[in-house]
Design an enzyme around this catalytic site. Structure first.
Site, short mmCIF file in Angstrom:
data_model
loop_
_atom_site.label_atom_id
_atom_site.label_comp_id
_atom_site.label_asym_id
_atom_site.label_seq_id
_atom_site.Cartn_x
_atom_site.Cartn_y
_atom_site.Cartn_z
N ASP A 33 -8.17 -7.60 2.48
CA ASP A 33 -7.39 -6.96 3.53
C ASP A 33 -7.73 -7.65 4.84
OD1 ASP A 33 -5.82 -4.93 4.85
OD2 ASP A 33 -6.39 -3.56 3.23
N ASP A 52 -2.72 -6.42 7.28
CA ASP A 52 -2.52 -5.09 7.85
C ASP A 52 -1.57 -5.14 9.06
OD1 ASP A 52 -3.77 -2.29 7.69
OD2 ASP A 52 -4.07 -2.75 9.80
N GLU A 71 1.89 -6.43 5.42
CA GLU A 71 2.27 -5.04 5.62
C GLU A 71 3.20 -5.04 6.83
OE1 GLU A 71 0.53 -0.54 6.24
OE2 GLU A 71 -0.23 -2.17 7.44
N HIS A 112 -3.02 3.71 -0.31
CA HIS A 112 -4.05 4.55 0.33
C HIS A 112 -3.53 5.31 1.55
CE1 HIS A 112 -3.81 1.05 2.79
NE2 HIS A 112 -4.62 1.56 3.69
N ASP A 113 -2.29 5.05 1.95
CA ASP A 113 -1.70 5.73 3.11
C ASP A 113 -0.63 6.74 2.70
OD1 ASP A 113 -3.19 4.19 4.92
OD2 ASP A 113 -1.66 2.62 4.97
#
Ligand code: GLC
Ligand code: CA
Length: 555
Positions: free
Chosen positions: A98, A200, A255, A327-328
């Site tokens: 990430d 990210d 992302e 995870h969000d």
């Protein structure tokens, strides 16, 4: 279409804090991951996307990084990382890191320097502005986790921009020194042998020079028109590609919140030299009562329309990621399927079928392969996530919405649903930790866990394993052209894929009732390659059971 290994791969996302705790401190760690690689190998995935493992004060669970070249103490050491990477590679599993470079932690060395004085050499690494004449923030922008996007700093009496929490100041990408630092750091990781980056909120790195008030939505002004898909984002990604990415055989996924299909063709075009694929949110962001918070389901025709548009518009032009959760997001089966005991398994398998037969690179979020569900929150004490905690304060405690109205929305959408510990077996704490887990374990772990499911050939786990296998076996699943059928059906999601004389038909029922379906003529009597029902379909007229799914194949 150009063949690429990352188009054919299946990715598994690990949220390290909640995956496996090896030393009993209640927090997942790198040694825990290494110890579970055989499980992932057995499932059949090719790549791990590792949520951040860098040094961090954990205001946002590692998405606030204070040192990009050190491992978070709670997760282990750099030796543990090297061992995990080597062990993964031994099993032919790649590791994608990430990369969180829209912002750092306020405890990062650069920011510690930057806030010291206006003359500090690091001042321009971040985005500083004078307040308005009356001393209030430079504009009305709101941050993604609530509150103003500006934080006043006593030291120099100026404000810094933070699109997320105030402990996540945004980097100033217009400063060439910032870009060089980031590219050098990325090169350092590539030289170590990692296999790619998940970037990210990468669509937010370029901001407009002018920073006017945004249109008020909820409590603050909307900063997106000035911060998302900004004026230089493509220049910066092309520069990154030229200086770092193009030198290694790695994969990259951006992302890209707020991306359109048009923009995706630039971010992740076949020949635009930016990223390999986008990870976009249109299908998971089409709902919301109070901001993103809601307990309502998206109607199936809406979902189909969005997902189908991404399928057809990117075809042969750009590459997309496929996911229901991460995870969000809340748990897929609770949100898009049906987590009542009688329907949980069948609807989890149906959702998997629907997604894994599409074009794009599939992502499985830890526990999704078990059909893990949302958490039964009892009180605010159960929450750990900064976004959920802030949202309750902003919407409820302020008196805007009653607790009764907001609570079901918060519990349905909270990111903590995805962050409860991975359920390994039916022993204490689901086998995740010998200590006290940092966040509650879902009480349903006695029924839903990896040990039970790996032993049961009819489990959700084995169904995912089979789907992954099919993707390796049938090129039409990776490269075939997509077409939606029965566009207006409120119950059925049906589509075909075609590649040089090979053809697939995917039929998925999103209904908890029986639904009649007529098999298209050309598929009558063809092979059923996967089905979530015991007695596979036969004939032309089919009565689909609740949440039934199957795939037919013909040449
Ligand atoms: C991304 C991450 C999320 C994080 C945010 C800020 O959306 O996925 O978990 O909170 O960026 O870094
Ligand atoms: Ca631990």
């Amino acid at each position: 279409m150009v063949k690429k290994w990352w188009k054919e791969a299946v990715i598994y996302q690990i949220y390290p804090r909640s995956f496996m705790d090896s030393n009993g401190d209640g927090i997942g760690d790198l040694k825990g991951i290494t110890g579970r690689l055989d499980y992932l190998k057995y499932l059949g995935i090719d790549v791990i996307w590792l949520s951040p493992v860098y040094q961090s004060p954990n205001d946002d669970n590692g998405y606030d990084i204070s040192d990009y070249q050190a491992i978070m103490d709670e997760f282990g050491t750099m030796e543990d990382f090297d061992e995990m990477l080597a062990e993964a590679h031994k099993r032919n599993i790649r590791i994608v890191m990430d990369l969180v470079v829209n912002h750092t932690s306020d405890e990062h060395r650069w920011f510690v320097e930057s806030r010291k004085s206006k003359e500090n050499p690091y001042r321009d690494y971040y985005i500083w502005r004078e307040g308005k004449e009356d001393g209030t923030a430079p504009n009305n922008w709101g941050a993604c986790f609530g509150g103003s996007a500006w934080e006043y700093d006593e030291e120099t009496k100026m404000y810094y921009l933070h699109m997320f929490s105030k402990k996540q100041p945004d980097l100033n990408w217009d400063n060439p020194k910032v870009r060089r630092e980031v590219f050098d750091m990325m090169t350092w990781w590539c030289e170590k042998g990692i296999d790619g980056f998940r970037m990210d909120v990468i669509s937010m790195i370029s901001k407009t020079k002018e920073m006017p008030d945004g249109e008020v939505q909820g409590f603050y002004g909307n900063a997106n028109p000035y911060c998302v898909n900004g004026p230089k984002v493509h220049d910066y990604l092309q520069e990154m590609n030229e200086k770092v990415l193009s030198k290694y055989d790695i994969m990259t996924v951006g992302e890209t919140a707020g991306v359109t299909t048009e923009l995706a063709k630039q971010y992740a075009g076949e020949d635009t030299r930016e990223l390999n694929m986008v990870f976009q949110f249109e299908h998971v962001e089409s709902d919301g009562k109070y901001g993103k918070w809601t307990d309502e389901k998206v109607p199936l025709p809406v979902l189909k329309k969005i997902m189908s548009r991404w399928q057809t518009e990117l075809y042969e032009k750009a590459w997309n990621s496929l996911f229901w959760d991460n995870h969000d997001q809340p748990r897929a089966v609770s949100r898009f399927g049906d987590d009542r005991p009688e329907y949980r398994e069948v609807s989890a398998k149906m959702l998997a079928t629907c997604l894994h037969m599409m074009q794009g690179t599939p992502y499985i979020y830890q526990g999704e392969e078990l059909g893990m569900t949302n958490y039964p929150f009892r009180s605010m004490q159960d929450f750990r996530d900064i976004e959920s905690v802030n949202a309750y304060r902003e919407w409820c405690e302020s008196g805007h919405v009653s607790h009764e109205a907001f609570w079901p929305c918060l519990t349905a959408k909270s990111r903590d649903n995805a962050r409860t510990p991975m359920q390994w077996d039916d022993t204490e704490n689901a086998g995740f930790s010998k200590g006290t887990p940092w966040i509650g374990v879902n009480p349903n772990y006695k029924e839903i866990n990896a040990r039970t499911e790996t032993e049961d050939k009819n489990s959700v786990f084995h169904y995912y394993k089979k789907l992954i296998g099919l993707r390796k076996q049938y090129p039409v699943i990776v490269y075939g052209k997509y077409e939606l059928l029965l566009e207006d059906s409120k119950e059925l999601f049906v589509y075909t894929r075609v590649l040089e004389g090979e053809k697939l038909l995917t039929v998925c029922s999103f209904s908890d009732k029986e639904v009649e379906f007529t098999v298209p003529e050309e598929f009558v009597g063809t092979d059923c390659i996967i089905s979530n029902r015991e007695n596979a379909y036969e004939g032309k007229m089919v009565t689909l059971e609740p949440y039934e799914a199957f795939v037919l194949y013909r040449r």
